[in-house]
Design a protein around this motif. Structure first.
Motif, PDB file in Angstrom:
ATOM      1  N   ILE A 127       0.731  -1.312  -0.070  1.00 28.82           N
ATOM      2  CA  ILE A 127       0.016  -0.120  -0.083  1.00 28.82           C
ATOM      3  C   ILE A 127       0.931   1.124  -0.024  1.00 28.82           C
ATOM      4  O   ILE A 127       1.815   1.289   0.803  1.00 28.82           O
ATOM      5  CB  ILE A 127      -0.848   0.101   1.223  1.00 28.82           C
ATOM      6  CG1 ILE A 127      -1.797  -1.144   1.177  1.00 28.82           C
ATOM      7  CG2 ILE A 127      -1.712   1.485   1.307  1.00 28.82           C
ATOM      8  CD1 ILE A 127      -2.921  -1.221   0.086  1.00 28.82           C
ATOM      9  N   ASP A 128       0.642   2.099  -1.041  1.00 28.96           N
ATOM     10  CA  ASP A 128       1.345   3.361  -0.896  1.00 28.96           C
ATOM     11  C   ASP A 128       0.739   4.471  -0.113  1.00 28.96           C
ATOM     12  O   ASP A 128       1.459   5.425   0.284  1.00 28.96           O
ATOM     13  CB  ASP A 128       1.136   3.930  -2.393  1.00 28.96           C
ATOM     14  CG  ASP A 128       2.045   2.936  -3.249  1.00 28.96           C
ATOM     15  OD1 ASP A 128       3.082   2.842  -3.115  1.00 28.96           O
ATOM     16  OD2 ASP A 128       1.284   2.606  -4.280  1.00 28.96           O
ATOM     17  N   MET A 129      -0.557   4.417   0.179  1.00 28.96           N
ATOM     18  CA  MET A 129      -1.037   5.657   0.806  1.00 28.96           C
ATOM     19  C   MET A 129      -2.246   5.155   1.707  1.00 28.96           C
ATOM     20  O   MET A 129      -3.422   4.253   1.099  1.00 28.96           O
ATOM     21  CB  MET A 129      -1.376   6.677   0.330  1.00 28.96           C
ATOM     22  CG  MET A 129      -2.049   8.042   0.885  1.00 28.96           C
ATOM     23  SD  MET A 129      -1.960   9.334  -0.101  1.00 28.96           S
ATOM     24  CE  MET A 129      -3.381   9.164  -1.152  1.00 28.96           C
ATOM     25  N   ILE A 130      -2.660   5.814   2.921  1.00 28.56           N
ATOM     26  CA  ILE A 130      -4.035   5.621   3.484  1.00 28.56           C
ATOM     27  C   ILE A 130      -4.702   6.764   3.449  1.00 28.56           C
ATOM     28  O   ILE A 130      -4.477   7.850   3.578  1.00 28.56           O
ATOM     29  CB  ILE A 130      -3.970   5.150   4.986  1.00 28.56           C
ATOM     30  CG1 ILE A 130      -3.061   3.846   5.190  1.00 28.56           C
ATOM     31  CG2 ILE A 130      -5.301   5.041   5.689  1.00 28.56           C
ATOM     32  CD1 ILE A 130      -2.795   3.301   6.466  1.00 28.56           C
TER      33      ILE A 130
ATOM     34  N   VAL B 238      -0.625   9.223   5.716  1.00 29.08           N
ATOM     35  CA  VAL B 238      -2.132   8.822   5.689  1.00 29.08           C
ATOM     36  C   VAL B 238      -2.661  10.374   5.706  1.00 29.08           C
ATOM     37  O   VAL B 238      -2.404  11.294   6.281  1.00 29.08           O
ATOM     38  CB  VAL B 238      -2.252   8.707   7.340  1.00 29.08           C
ATOM     39  CG1 VAL B 238      -3.811   8.462   7.821  1.00 29.08           C
ATOM     40  CG2 VAL B 238      -1.465   7.264   7.846  1.00 29.08           C
ATOM     41  N   LEU B 239      -3.684  10.395   4.437  1.00 34.88           N
ATOM     42  CA  LEU B 239      -4.214  11.417   4.289  1.00 34.88           C
ATOM     43  C   LEU B 239      -5.810  11.584   5.014  1.00 34.88           C
ATOM     44  O   LEU B 239      -6.413  10.593   4.884  1.00 34.88           O
ATOM     45  CB  LEU B 239      -4.833  11.569   2.834  1.00 34.88           C
ATOM     46  CG  LEU B 239      -5.548  12.649   2.295  1.00 34.88           C
ATOM     47  CD1 LEU B 239      -4.663  13.940   2.544  1.00 34.88           C
ATOM     48  CD2 LEU B 239      -5.890  12.288   0.754  1.00 34.88           C
TER      49      LEU B 239
ATOM     50  N   VAL C  77      -2.212  19.996   3.281  1.00 37.93           N
ATOM     51  CA  VAL C  77      -1.358  20.385   4.304  1.00 37.93           C
ATOM     52  C   VAL C  77      -0.636  19.242   4.771  1.00 37.93           C
ATOM     53  O   VAL C  77      -1.475  18.279   5.109  1.00 37.93           O
ATOM     54  CB  VAL C  77      -1.999  21.228   5.570  1.00 37.93           C
ATOM     55  CG1 VAL C  77      -0.880  21.262   6.661  1.00 37.93           C
ATOM     56  CG2 VAL C  77      -2.401  22.609   4.908  1.00 37.93           C
ATOM     57  N   ALA C  78       0.371  19.082   4.809  1.00 37.36           N
ATOM     58  CA  ALA C  78       1.336  17.928   5.141  1.00 37.36           C
ATOM     59  C   ALA C  78       2.132  18.093   6.091  1.00 37.36           C
ATOM     60  O   ALA C  78       2.964  19.403   6.448  1.00 37.36           O
ATOM     61  CB  ALA C  78       2.107  17.298   4.051  1.00 37.36           C
ATOM     62  N   VAL C  79       2.191  17.065   7.478  1.00 35.13           N
ATOM     63  CA  VAL C  79       3.119  17.563   8.656  1.00 35.13           C
ATOM     64  C   VAL C  79       3.913  16.154   8.913  1.00 35.13           C
ATOM     65  O   VAL C  79       3.272  15.091   8.480  1.00 35.13           O
ATOM     66  CB  VAL C  79       2.190  18.057   9.605  1.00 35.13           C
ATOM     67  CG1 VAL C  79       1.687  19.508   9.379  1.00 35.13           C
ATOM     68  CG2 VAL C  79       1.007  16.869   9.958  1.00 35.13           C
TER      69      VAL C  79
ATOM     70  N   MET D  23      -2.141  15.417   5.344  1.00 29.47           N
ATOM     71  CA  MET D  23      -1.374  14.174   5.174  1.00 29.47           C
ATOM     72  C   MET D  23      -0.485  14.258   6.370  1.00 29.47           C
ATOM     73  O   MET D  23       0.450  15.176   6.359  1.00 29.47           O
ATOM     74  CB  MET D  23      -0.754  14.249   3.804  1.00 29.47           C
ATOM     75  CG  MET D  23       0.037  12.775   3.570  1.00 29.47           C
ATOM     76  SD  MET D  23       0.563  12.970   1.916  1.00 29.47           S
ATOM     77  CE  MET D  23      -1.316  12.685   0.848  1.00 29.47           C
ATOM     78  N   THR D  24      -0.081  12.966   6.883  1.00 29.14           N
ATOM     79  CA  THR D  24       0.874  12.829   7.966  1.00 29.14           C
ATOM     80  C   THR D  24       2.007  11.873   7.367  1.00 29.14           C
ATOM     81  O   THR D  24       1.693  11.039   6.766  1.00 29.14           O
ATOM     82  CB  THR D  24       0.229  12.354   9.266  1.00 29.14           C
ATOM     83  OG1 THR D  24      -0.343  11.217   9.148  1.00 29.14           O
ATOM     84  CG2 THR D  24      -0.919  13.445   9.484  1.00 29.14           C
TER      85      THR D  24
END
Length: 277
Positions: free
Chosen positions: A103-106, A136-137, A242-244, A273-274
């Motif tokens: 999996i690339d992303m949740i 994780v989005l 926004v990514a953190v 997104m984290t």
């Protein structure tokens, strides 16, 4: 962005996450893994713990029926979907799925009232965000437009954040999104002079990238808090995302070496997104 995992609980927030994931999947040709966790107790298992008893089978069949109904949506047409129903150990099984299916992303839905601690799939949701090795989005609203043309990655440029920065950079590239790298200088969080910030950023980029090519993408803003700085800058540039970075051991309650609260997730109307540090 080949494979996206969407945990659902059949709520409106799940639907928002699913529609967001579908929009991303259509743009990038991704496959969706749609996951529902039963979270059954030990009492529903047989003595061998290998099979479910009659009550467990009933809940499993009910979940299958609800899953089929939930996935009957026009926005999913043309997307390859793999429905997955698991039980009991939520956090453990989600990570097994991540590893087993690359999996690339949740993509997860949030109630949006109390921040990311109210992300769906029950009490283990924060642990998913906290420990997931894939981004994780978190989305709160029904998606109007999921282009993610412009995104912000906010960081403190600490050595601990290098890996998260590199994964964010890779993810933004996969999403065809322009990444603005943001540092927020605050009066009560170790205020730094312009020279000190320049040295900090240069050292970080040389360590992470081996050069300073991305230096022009770095913006330094001053504000009363990091949360306000991030949200004000996002508004100013018309950001879509926004990514953190988040410390796995502390979770979303402590961005950037434990100094930032979950207010970014609480107050941002944008998807957040984290990336685990």
């Amino acid at each position: 962005m080949k494979k996206i995992l969407v945990p659902i609980d059949f709520s409106e927030h799940s639907e928002n996450a699913l529609e967001t994931a579908a929009a991303i999947a259509k743009k990038h040709g991704s496959e969706l893994y749609v996951l529902h966790m039963l979270e059954l107790s030990n009492a529903i298992y047989t003595a061998s713990s290998a099979t479910l008893n009659e009550e467990g089978v009933f809940y499993y069949k009910l979940a299958e029926k609800k899953m089929n109904t939930f996935l009957d949506r026009n926005f999913l047409e043309g997307i390859e979907i793999t429905p997955v129903i698991k039980h009991f150990k939520v956090f453990k099984e989600i990570n097994e799925i991540i590893d087993a299916h690359n999996i690339d992303m949740i993509v997860m839905g949030s109630h949006g009232t109390s921040g990311v601690k109210d992300v769906i799939i029950g009490s283990n949701a924060e642990r998913v965000v906290r420990y997931s090795n894939v981004p994780v989005l978190v989305v709160k609203h029904n998606p109007i437009l999921v282009e993610f043309n412009t995104g912000i990655f906010a960081t403190d440029f600490s050595e601990d954040a290098i890996e998260a920065y590199l994964r964010a950079k890779s993810t933004f590239e996969k999403l065809d999104s322009k990444m603005h790298i943001l540092y927020v200088n605050t009066p009560d969080n170790g205020f730094k002079s312009s020279t000190e910030i320049d040295v900090l950023v240069s050292k970080f980029l040389k360590r992470a990238d081996g050069d300073l090519e991305t230096y022009p993408d770095v913006t330094v803003v001053s504000d009363y808090s990091v949360e306000k700085g991030i949200l004000n800058y996002a508004n100013n540039i018309g950001a879509d995302l926004v990514a953190v970075a988040t410390h796995g051991r502390r979770g979303l309650a402590h961005f950037f070496e434990g100094s930032i609260s979950e207010d970014v997730a609480n107050h941002s109307t944008l998807p957040v997104m984290t990336f685990k540090i």
